[in-house]
Design an enzyme around this catalytic site. Structure first.
Site, PDB file in Angstrom:
ATOM      1  N   ASP A   1       0.864  -1.189   0.000  1.00  0.00           N
ATOM      2  CA  ASP A   1       0.000   0.000   0.000  1.00  0.00           C
ATOM      3  C   ASP A   1       0.897   1.235   0.000  1.00  0.00           C
ATOM      4  O   ASP A   1       1.445   1.614   1.041  1.00  0.00           O
ATOM      5  CB  ASP A   1      -0.890   0.007   1.246  1.00  0.00           C
ATOM      6  CG  ASP A   1      -1.975  -1.062   1.209  1.00  0.00           C
ATOM      7  OD1 ASP A   1      -1.733  -2.123   0.594  1.00  0.00           O
ATOM      8  OD2 ASP A   1      -3.043  -0.858   1.803  1.00  0.00           O
TER       9      ASP A   1
ATOM     10  N   LYS B   1      -7.019   3.465  -3.227  1.00  0.00           N
ATOM     11  CA  LYS B   1      -7.425   3.444  -1.822  1.00  0.00           C
ATOM     12  C   LYS B   1      -7.645   4.875  -1.349  1.00  0.00           C
ATOM     13  O   LYS B   1      -6.886   5.775  -1.707  1.00  0.00           O
ATOM     14  CB  LYS B   1      -6.336   2.746  -1.008  1.00  0.00           C
ATOM     15  CG  LYS B   1      -6.531   2.713   0.491  1.00  0.00           C
ATOM     16  CD  LYS B   1      -5.372   1.942   1.136  1.00  0.00           C
ATOM     17  CE  LYS B   1      -5.380   2.056   2.651  1.00  0.00           C
ATOM     18  NZ  LYS B   1      -4.222   1.347   3.269  1.00  0.00           N
TER      19      LYS B   1
ATOM     20  N   LYS C   1     -10.534   0.379  -2.389  1.00  0.00           N
ATOM     21  CA  LYS C   1     -10.376   0.145  -0.957  1.00  0.00           C
ATOM     22  C   LYS C   1     -10.641   1.419  -0.161  1.00  0.00           C
ATOM     23  O   LYS C   1      -9.819   2.323  -0.146  1.00  0.00           O
ATOM     24  CB  LYS C   1      -8.960  -0.370  -0.651  1.00  0.00           C
ATOM     25  CG  LYS C   1      -8.707  -0.612   0.842  1.00  0.00           C
ATOM     26  CD  LYS C   1      -7.306  -1.127   1.095  1.00  0.00           C
ATOM     27  CE  LYS C   1      -6.995  -1.231   2.586  1.00  0.00           C
ATOM     28  NZ  LYS C   1      -5.627  -1.724   2.843  1.00  0.00           N
TER      29      LYS C   1
END
Length: 309
Positions: free
Chosen positions: A145, A208, A245
């Site tokens: 991430d 995300k 996400k």
């Protein structure tokens, strides 16, 4: 494709109105609610990102990741043999080895995700970000991430943002890359849409919302805008494997169900899988298990009756 970026316009009042309507959606009840909650469990990136993380609390997190819901509750729902686990375990790079070794010892194939690239601020040199990514992959992380440099968005340096994300993608190698946009610090919904498009063009496997460390994290307006970008990218390219996400501030079972419903409405049922949808959360699983306990027994569990994550 800078032409896509220059033409972006976001009707903010319409997005906000739609987001307000989402909050009023009626929730599902009974067995339907239990089913949605179990689906949410399989999409959780169970996370610990604290400065005082130790091998022992990472081990506890991994045990909870493998056994997210008490076995007797799953048996009552006839779901004990369905292999329900969370989607991934997410930790800092320094704790990746602890998580990998614990899951391997438990004979569990849950992927380990690691934040990297100057998380959470992004205010480190690109060389340092790339080194951190490579080390996390070397330690065994199968998902990375990353976090973007917000200054590139705020100053309109779209080619620079593309190049930064592209190099991060290359550093990830075989690992999946989720690109954190830190939407609460991008200034406008138009910038959220543009950054989403750039991230996908540069090879992101997921986009995300947040690091969870910003003042404003996952909200329905930014979720709508990011999902519309994913849909537009699919229409333009035929490339259907970019996931979404939301992360940060998602703490209740009801919120998790609402996010699932929103994904179903905006992107379709095919996105409701761990391969294309994740929920970044640290405390959410506890509330989901509590609600499932209530569904099965008719009462709420006492604090000692459910294992901590």
């Amino acid at each position: 494709e800078l032409g896509w970026i220059s033409k972006v316009y976001v009707n903010r009042p319409a997005v906000v109105r739609h987001a307000e309507q989402i909050k009023k959606w009626r929730t599902v009840k009974g067995n339907w609610q239990a089913a949605w909650l179990l689906k949410a469990v399989t999409c959780i990136d169970l996370t610990t990102l604290s400065g005082d993380d130790t091998p022992s609390n990472v081990q506890r997190l991994c045990f909870k990741a493998k056994h997210p819901i008490r076995e007797d509750l799953l048996k009552a729902l006839d779901m004990h043999d369905k292999g329900i686990t969370v989607g991934a375990v997410c930790v800092y790079p320094a704790r990746v080895t602890d998580a990998v070794n614990t899951l391997k010892a438990a004979r569990c194939d849950i992927p380990v995700a690691s934040v990297a690239a100057g998380f959470p601020s992004g205010q480190t040199p690109l060389e340092t970000k790339l080194t951190e990514i490579r080390l996390a992959v070397e330690y065994g992380a199968r998902e990375i991430d990353i976090v973007i440099s917000r200054s590139l968005v705020l100053t309109g340096q779209w080619e620079g943002l593309y190049e930064e994300i592209r190099q991060c993608r290359a550093a990830c190698g075989e690992a999946h890359m989720k690109t954190i946009l830190a939407t609460g610090e991008l200034g406008s919904l138009a910038n959220v849409y543009k950054a989403s498009m750039i991230a996908m063009m540069a090879g992101s496997d997921f986009i995300k919302t947040s690091t969870g460390k910003e003042v404003e994290n996952a909200t329905f307006p930014v979720g709508i805008v990011m999902m519309r970008a994913i849909k537009e990218y699919y229409w333009q390219t035929g490339y259907k494997v970019v996931g979404f996400k939301p992360a940060g501030g998602i703490r209740t079972a009801q919120e998790a169900i609402t996010w699932l419903m929103l994904v179903k409405e905006e992107l379709g049922v095919e996105w409701l899988t761990p391969e294309l949808f994740r929920l970044g959360a640290s405390s959410l699983l506890g509330d989901i298990e509590q609600q499932i306990f209530h569904h099965v027994t008719g009462s709420y569990a006492l604090q000692h009756e459910l294992a901590m994550a």
